[in-house]
Design a protein around this motif. Structure first.
Motif, PDB file in Angstrom:
ATOM      1  N   VAL A   1      -0.648  10.380  22.150  1.00 20.87           N
ATOM      2  CA  VAL A   1      -0.094  11.711  21.919  1.00 20.87           C
ATOM      3  C   VAL A   1      -0.395  12.615  23.114  1.00 20.87           C
ATOM      4  CG1 VAL A   1      -0.235  13.777  20.475  1.00 20.87           C
ATOM      5  CG2 VAL A   1      -0.156  11.515  19.412  1.00 20.87           C
ATOM      6  N   ALA A   2      -1.610  12.557  23.628  1.00 18.82           N
ATOM      7  CA  ALA A   2      -1.978  13.372  24.780  1.00 18.82           C
ATOM      8  C   ALA A   2      -1.096  13.049  25.983  1.00 18.82           C
ATOM      9  CB  ALA A   2      -3.452  13.156  25.126  1.00 18.82           C
ATOM     10  N   ALA A   3      -0.861  11.763  26.230  1.00 18.87           N
ATOM     11  CA  ALA A   3      -0.025  11.357  27.354  1.00 18.87           C
ATOM     12  C   ALA A   3       1.408  11.853  27.187  1.00 18.87           C
ATOM     13  CB  ALA A   3      -0.043   9.837  27.490  1.00 18.87           C
ATOM     14  N   LEU A   4       1.957  11.685  25.991  1.00 17.53           N
ATOM     15  CA  LEU A   4       3.338  12.090  25.741  1.00 17.53           C
ATOM     16  C   LEU A   4       3.486  13.604  25.797  1.00 17.53           C
ATOM     17  CD1 LEU A   4       6.212  11.281  25.021  1.00 17.53           C
ATOM     18  CD2 LEU A   4       5.531  11.236  22.605  1.00 17.53           C
ATOM     19  N   PHE A   5       2.545  14.329  25.222  1.00 15.68           N
ATOM     20  CA  PHE A   5       2.609  15.788  25.266  1.00 15.68           C
ATOM     21  C   PHE A   5       2.533  16.291  26.709  1.00 15.68           C
ATOM     22  CE2 PHE A   5       1.172  17.289  20.772  1.00 15.68           C
ATOM     23  CZ  PHE A   5       2.148  16.514  20.196  1.00 15.68           C
ATOM     24  N   ALA A   6       1.667  15.675  27.509  1.00 15.49           N
ATOM     25  CA  ALA A   6       1.564  16.084  28.906  1.00 15.49           C
ATOM     26  C   ALA A   6       2.869  15.817  29.648  1.00 15.49           C
ATOM     27  CB  ALA A   6       0.406  15.353  29.579  1.00 15.49           C
TER      28      ALA A   6
ATOM     29  N   ILE B   1      -5.070  10.217  32.604  1.00 15.52           N
ATOM     30  CA  ILE B   1      -3.693   9.937  32.191  1.00 15.52           C
ATOM     31  C   ILE B   1      -2.915  11.240  32.035  1.00 15.52           C
ATOM     32  CG2 ILE B   1      -2.294   9.072  30.265  1.00 15.52           C
ATOM     33  CD1 ILE B   1      -4.620   7.001  29.828  1.00 15.52           C
ATOM     34  N   VAL B   2      -3.524  12.216  31.382  1.00 14.19           N
ATOM     35  CA  VAL B   2      -2.870  13.511  31.181  1.00 14.19           C
ATOM     36  C   VAL B   2      -2.551  14.158  32.531  1.00 14.19           C
ATOM     37  CG1 VAL B   2      -3.244  15.879  30.369  1.00 14.19           C
ATOM     38  CG2 VAL B   2      -3.803  13.940  28.884  1.00 14.19           C
ATOM     39  N   GLU B   3      -3.494  14.115  33.437  1.00 11.24           N
ATOM     40  CA  GLU B   3      -3.285  14.730  34.741  1.00 11.24           C
ATOM     41  C   GLU B   3      -2.217  13.990  35.540  1.00 11.24           C
ATOM     42  OE1 GLU B   3      -7.800  16.582  35.180  1.00 11.24           O
ATOM     43  OE2 GLU B   3      -7.286  14.677  36.167  1.00 11.24           O
ATOM     44  N   ARG B   4      -2.178  12.681  35.406  1.00 12.71           N
ATOM     45  CA  ARG B   4      -1.133  11.912  36.082  1.00 12.71           C
ATOM     46  C   ARG B   4       0.246  12.260  35.529  1.00 12.71           C
ATOM     47  NH1 ARG B   4      -2.707   6.596  35.092  1.00 12.71           N
ATOM     48  NH2 ARG B   4      -1.190   6.409  33.424  1.00 12.71           N
ATOM     49  N   GLU B   5       0.301  12.636  34.259  1.00  5.00           N
ATOM     50  CA  GLU B   5       1.574  13.025  33.643  1.00  5.00           C
ATOM     51  C   GLU B   5       1.949  14.471  33.934  1.00  5.00           C
ATOM     52  OE1 GLU B   5       3.733  11.190  32.272  1.00  5.00           O
ATOM     53  OE2 GLU B   5       2.660   9.323  31.873  1.00  5.00           O
ATOM     54  N   GLY B   6       1.104  15.170  34.674  1.00  6.59           N
ATOM     55  CA  GLY B   6       1.439  16.532  35.088  1.00  6.59           C
ATOM     56  C   GLY B   6       0.787  17.631  34.289  1.00  6.59           C
ATOM     57  N   GLY B   7      -0.058  17.271  33.316  1.00  4.10           N
ATOM     58  CA  GLY B   7      -0.729  18.278  32.507  1.00  4.10           C
ATOM     59  C   GLY B   7      -2.161  18.511  32.937  1.00  4.10           C
ATOM     60  N   GLU B   8      -2.761  19.561  32.372  1.00  4.12           N
ATOM     61  CA  GLU B   8      -4.187  19.804  32.528  1.00  4.12           C
ATOM     62  C   GLU B   8      -4.891  19.346  31.258  1.00  4.12           C
ATOM     63  OE1 GLU B   8      -5.327  23.716  33.825  1.00  4.12           O
ATOM     64  OE2 GLU B   8      -3.394  23.995  34.828  1.00  4.12           O
TER      65      GLU B   8
END
Length: 284
Positions: free
Chosen positions: A56-61, A84-91
């Motif tokens: 969920v964190a990865a998809l939301f990011a 993973i989140v940061e790689r997807e563009g999120g913080e």
């Protein structure tokens, strides 16, 4: 159709268990390009370090959100999810500790709002489970631990989050197929998942005047750290082969239900449950 990969026997002596030790590794990776469904949003995900929470964190990011990842003590998994989140563009904000302690739940939400300036989505997902086929020998300590993680933490996180949630916000509780059909070897766990389902339905009615939607996701067998952490090695072997697909779900296949309910795609959904369970028909 390709033959499903069979899960080999394995066990971990911890609950929650560790994703980095699992064979094969669960698949959390989103399958489609993001289109900004959660752009500018902030999500708090309990149990966000691994399994469904990581997916969920990865998809939301990928869809534009910043994410607070609350977890008990699985530091290596949590650090990986932050990457993973940061790689997807999120913080990502990592918050370690027991959310069944009300003061920690309050502090975790406070840290989230102080870091990101807002809170839009609450995912109540943290949980623990054990096999407990004989209710007569189920210990008070284990029963209370299951209830604390799977029920009390949901209440405490929701209470802490509500002052920050505005009209249009979304709360999503993780429940289980076992809340609907029961499970004779997961009695305590199934009971707590029934509670998280009832909480979602009750909150949906209670919070409708505030424009806050509350829903639930009820997965069936999913390949997460729950499985080697709660089951004997011989039961883990071939896990999920009884579904219509002959395999368990991968976490990414469940995460899409949370995205639907959290985004404007699910704007007319409240008090409802989505069922990524591999074909088990239940009374929704």
């Amino acid at each position: 159709m390709a033959e499903p990969e069979k899960i080999p026997a394995q066990h971990q002596d911890s609950m929650p268990a560790d994703e980095y030790k699992m064979d094969p590794a669960p698949d959390y990776t989103p399958r489609h390009p993001g289109v900004g469904k959660l752009k500018g949003k902030v999500a708090f995900i309990s149990g966000g370090d691994s399994g469904i929470g990581r997916a969920v964190a990865a998809l939301f990011a990928r869809e534009g959100a910043n994410v607070a990842i609350a977890y008990l003590e699985e530091d290596e998994d949590a650090a990986r999810t932050k990457e993973i989140v940061e790689r997807e563009g999120g913080e990502a904000l990592l918050i370690r500790g027991d959310l069944a302690v009300k003061s920690h739940a309050e502090d975790a939400v406070r840290q989230t709002v102080e870091t990101f300036g807002r809170l839009d989505i609450l995912i109540n997902n943290c949980a623990q489970q054990w096999v407990d086929e004989d209710i007569e020998t189920l210990s008070e300590e284990r029963l209370r631990r299951t209830m604390d993680s799977n029920v009390m933490a949901y209440f405490f996180c929701t209470q802490a989050a509500l002052p920050h949630l505005k009209e249009g916000a979304s709360i999503i509780n993780t429940t289980s197929v076992n809340a609907f059909k029961g499970n004779d070897s997961l009695i305590a766990y199934s009971t707590t998942r029934g509670a998280s389902l009832a909480l979602a339905r009750s909150l949906a009615s209670n919070l409708s005047d505030r424009g806050i939607r509350v829903n639930a996701v009820a997965p069936g067998p999913v390949w997460t750290p729950f499985i080697p952490g709660s089951m004997p090695a011989e039961q883990v072997e071939g896990f999920g082969s009884g579904t219509k697909f002959g395999r368990p779900a991968q976490p990414w296949e469940v995460a899409t239900s949370y995205l639907f309910l959290a985004s404007s795609d699910g704007s007319f959904f409240t008090g409802q449950t989505l069922h990524p369970n591999g074909g088990t028909i239940v009374n929704a």
